[in-house]
Write a protein that holds these residues in place. Sequence first.
Motif, short mmCIF file in Angstrom:
data_model
loop_
_atom_site.label_atom_id
_atom_site.label_comp_id
_atom_site.label_asym_id
_atom_site.label_seq_id
_atom_site.Cartn_x
_atom_site.Cartn_y
_atom_site.Cartn_z
N ARG A 1 0.82 -1.22 0.00
CA ARG A 1 0.00 0.00 0.00
C ARG A 1 0.85 1.27 0.00
NH1 ARG A 1 -3.09 -2.87 3.85
NH2 ARG A 1 -2.07 -1.68 5.51
N ASN A 2 1.92 1.27 0.82
CA ASN A 2 2.66 2.53 0.96
C ASN A 2 3.91 2.61 0.08
OD1 ASN A 2 4.60 0.94 2.29
ND2 ASN A 2 3.77 1.42 4.32
N GLY A 3 4.16 1.61 -0.76
CA GLY A 3 5.25 1.69 -1.72
C GLY A 3 6.58 1.18 -1.20
N ASP A 4 6.61 0.63 0.02
CA ASP A 4 7.88 0.07 0.51
C ASP A 4 8.29 -1.15 -0.30
OD1 ASP A 4 7.90 2.00 2.46
OD2 ASP A 4 6.98 0.72 4.01
N ILE A 5 7.31 -1.89 -0.79
CA ILE A 5 7.59 -3.01 -1.70
C ILE A 5 7.49 -2.48 -3.12
CG2 ILE A 5 6.80 -5.27 -2.48
CD1 ILE A 5 5.81 -5.83 0.31
N ILE B 1 11.14 -8.54 -7.17
CA ILE B 1 10.47 -7.80 -6.10
C ILE B 1 11.50 -7.41 -5.04
CG2 ILE B 1 9.85 -9.82 -4.73
CD1 ILE B 1 7.11 -8.43 -4.30
N ARG B 2 11.35 -6.18 -4.52
CA ARG B 2 12.25 -5.67 -3.49
C ARG B 2 11.43 -5.02 -2.38
NH1 ARG B 2 15.09 -8.67 -5.58
NH2 ARG B 2 17.17 -8.34 -6.48
N TRP B 3 12.01 -4.98 -1.17
CA TRP B 3 11.30 -4.41 -0.02
C TRP B 3 12.27 -3.56 0.78
CZ3 TRP B 3 8.20 -7.84 3.97
CH2 TRP B 3 7.44 -7.00 4.80
N ASN B 4 11.99 -2.27 0.84
CA ASN B 4 12.74 -1.35 1.69
C ASN B 4 11.86 -0.98 2.88
OD1 ASN B 4 14.96 -1.33 0.01
ND2 ASN B 4 14.24 0.43 -1.18
N HIS B 5 12.07 -1.66 4.00
CA HIS B 5 11.23 -1.40 5.17
C HIS B 5 11.67 -0.10 5.84
CE1 HIS B 5 9.38 -2.07 9.16
NE2 HIS B 5 8.49 -2.74 8.46
N PRO B 6 10.74 0.73 6.33
CA PRO B 6 11.10 2.03 6.90
C PRO B 6 11.98 1.94 8.14
CG PRO B 6 8.76 1.56 7.23
CD PRO B 6 9.27 0.55 6.26
N ARG C 1 13.51 -1.44 9.27
CA ARG C 1 14.47 -2.54 9.18
C ARG C 1 15.37 -2.45 7.96
NH1 ARG C 1 12.67 -6.85 12.61
NH2 ARG C 1 13.91 -8.35 11.42
N GLY C 2 15.10 -1.47 7.10
CA GLY C 2 15.91 -1.31 5.90
C GLY C 2 15.57 -2.34 4.84
N PRO C 3 16.47 -2.57 3.86
CA PRO C 3 16.20 -3.54 2.80
C PRO C 3 16.06 -4.96 3.35
CG PRO C 3 18.02 -2.09 2.21
CD PRO C 3 17.74 -1.85 3.66
N ILE C 4 15.01 -5.65 2.90
CA ILE C 4 14.76 -7.03 3.30
C ILE C 4 14.93 -7.90 2.06
CG2 ILE C 4 13.06 -8.63 4.25
CD1 ILE C 4 11.74 -6.26 5.61
N THR C 5 15.78 -8.92 2.18
CA THR C 5 16.05 -9.76 1.03
C THR C 5 14.80 -10.55 0.64
OG1 THR C 5 16.79 -11.59 2.40
CG2 THR C 5 18.46 -10.00 1.74
N PRO C 6 14.63 -10.82 -0.64
CA PRO C 6 13.45 -11.59 -1.08
C PRO C 6 13.33 -12.95 -0.38
CG PRO C 6 14.52 -10.58 -2.95
CD PRO C 6 15.42 -10.34 -1.78
N ASP C 7 14.50 -13.61 -0.15
CA ASP C 7 14.44 -14.92 0.51
C ASP C 7 13.81 -14.83 1.89
OD1 ASP C 7 15.62 -16.02 -1.67
OD2 ASP C 7 17.65 -16.06 -0.82
N ALA C 8 13.88 -13.64 2.52
CA ALA C 8 13.36 -13.49 3.88
C ALA C 8 11.85 -13.36 3.92
CB ALA C 8 14.00 -12.27 4.54
N PHE C 9 11.23 -13.01 2.77
CA PHE C 9 9.78 -12.84 2.85
C PHE C 9 9.00 -13.61 1.79
CE2 PHE C 9 11.11 -9.32 0.10
CZ PHE C 9 10.17 -9.34 -0.91
#
Length: 725
Positions: A478-482, A504-509, A511-519
């Motif tokens: 929703r907020n564009g972090d992914i 796909i990439r995730w920059n958490h506000p 926790r910072g960047p989260i690797t795809p394997d983690a989610f």
Amino acid sequence: MAHVYWNVGYKIFQRNAPAGIVLITLNDRPRWTAAELAELLNRLRRQMPRRVYFDAAIPTGENARDDAALTKAIRSFGDDITFVARGEKVDTFNSISFAMPPRRIIGSARVAVSTWQTNFLDFAVAAPYQVLVGGRSYPTLSTELAGVHSAFERSYFPDFAVDPATIPRFASQRLIDYDMPTSILAGRTVIVTAPDRVAAARYFGHATVPAVALDVAGAEGLARPFSLSLGQTFGSLPILALVVVLVAAGARTHRRRKAAFYALAVLATFVLPMPLRLQGIVFAPDCALIFLAVYGSLRLWQKRTRRIQLTSASGLPNLLALAADPLPVGSDLVVGVIARYEEMLATLPRDLHGECARQIARRISAGSGTATIYHGEGGQFGWSEEARPLEMQLDHLEGLRALFAAPLTIGSHTFDTNIHFGLDRNEGFDTLTRVNSALASANEALSNGRAIELFEANRLAEAPWELSLHARIEEGLRNGDIWLAYQPQWNIAENRICGAEALIRWNHPTRGPITPDAFILQAERAGRIDALTYWVLDLAITAALALNARGPRFQMSVNLSAQMVDKPDLVSNFANIVNRRGIDPALLTVEVTETSSLRNRPAACQNLTKLRELGFRLSIDDFGTGEASLAYLADLPSDELKIDRRFVSRITSSPRDATIVANTIALAHALGQLVVAEGIENPETLAMLREMGCDLAQGYHLGRPQAFDLLEQEYDANLNMIRSA
């Protein structure tokens, strides 16, 4: 509830009607004339009754002489005759519905009305002392019979204990024929009635009775020592209050006295209202019955819940019972899970399930030295032990595991058993947390085939994050972090960018960047991988349309989890998306990833074949590892192979890996497929792949995953360089 109570109660408590009221029934003739009624009344007067109530229609207007005779007969009674007006039904209160006797015939004689309040089943329950008809107030018949015309309350209640069948009654013809001794009616109250004048009334303890029986019962009710009800709204509160007090007292006392208080509450509800009513005190048991039903249900539910919480079906204490008590200081908590426990239970008869659990518990108890073993229904067994040094504790559990090398014999069944342990040594946490930690570790040990899994304290810090990951994914979308990154793919022979893989990439506000394997794996477990995949496909199509508008063919690759490949709606969903976006499916490459192995290979092959028929290109990702092997190549329809980075990255240093990659490229070309090499980190690797005849290249040396605007700039620069060459 009250209706059933009163109906049953009055069937039990019945008594004979009073002898002082006698009925003279007129239904032995189909029709009475005024002259005949005059003759009947004259003969009745000679019997010298105490009082007469005339409860029948008065025929008038047929013959003036007969009317005069009837009037004379009525006036001969003086004030000792009362006429009864009834409505069309027993519960009529509409003044225009009452059949009032004609005053020109009855003169100044008294008039009483008969009407009753009824419940939802049309049973009479009460009557007012007076009824307003045509602007005039008339007493009701029961009050006239009893001589009681008012009280504290505005209504009174009949005494349904009076058996209507025992009310003395005689046919009018006996009076006409002088077939009735004078002593029978002398000094008594006589009601001259036509029982079929109105519909029969419903009477507690009986089916239906003539309406006049209600009036007799009403008179008996008025004769009781008391007349108290508190009305229909509050009449059930006294019994309810008494029962609540008794139940509350029982809930606060010890077990023996508790039973006595509860018994008194039941007696107060089921016994007390009837004797009170027989004395004229009408306190309904409705609310008390409902209260007892609700309270009893809640208590049974609480007892059942407590039993479930503290005891398993085997009779052993439950794991929740273990979690409910604090552990002694210096204790380790262990949970052992039996492999294939459900299969064992499925083989055994149901009556041996408990014995199976108890035998396992006895074996654990013998090996651990712990008297109490707690049993979970899924084959988990928990207990606490004195803490030992870690190496000693692990050796101890290995020894306990050796006890399960011996087969388990249940009845005539013999099973080979295996146990896996979860160990929690975190004394700083509450018992419930430790039980859950050990349970999670035991299940993880079972899944991974390890004997013992130690739950580290740092895992608890990450547990809230992992358990709420799918909700956080929703928030990130929703907020564009992914967001979607694009890693360019190069045509090695033409030295140009020819496509890209959407990643796909995730920059958490926080926790910072989260690797795809983690989610990604968590998304699969949470059932969110479908939504993520379709979201990626939609954005990838937008990018593909923009880049293909520049001229040269640009191929866009998207990853498809193996968890989705065999789903029935996969093909239709992909088709709907490309049709809606208006893109040629041939511009999209679907990469089958190895996030999880295929569950239904025939269905997966069928879906992939249909996607290929629609025009999509298919790629076998991570070729050479795990499931992505020659079995994939044989079974799955594909257009390209992607050689995994673990082989590609070592071809310059490992002749063995170089040989594997070279032969894989040759095999793919022999099958008419393109080859993509991923994980290219340096120019030497790219040069070797060019010599091997590899078609496409992908890796950090050629381009990192990047936002679409950066890919767009790099692609435009590459196009301009080619055109200017």
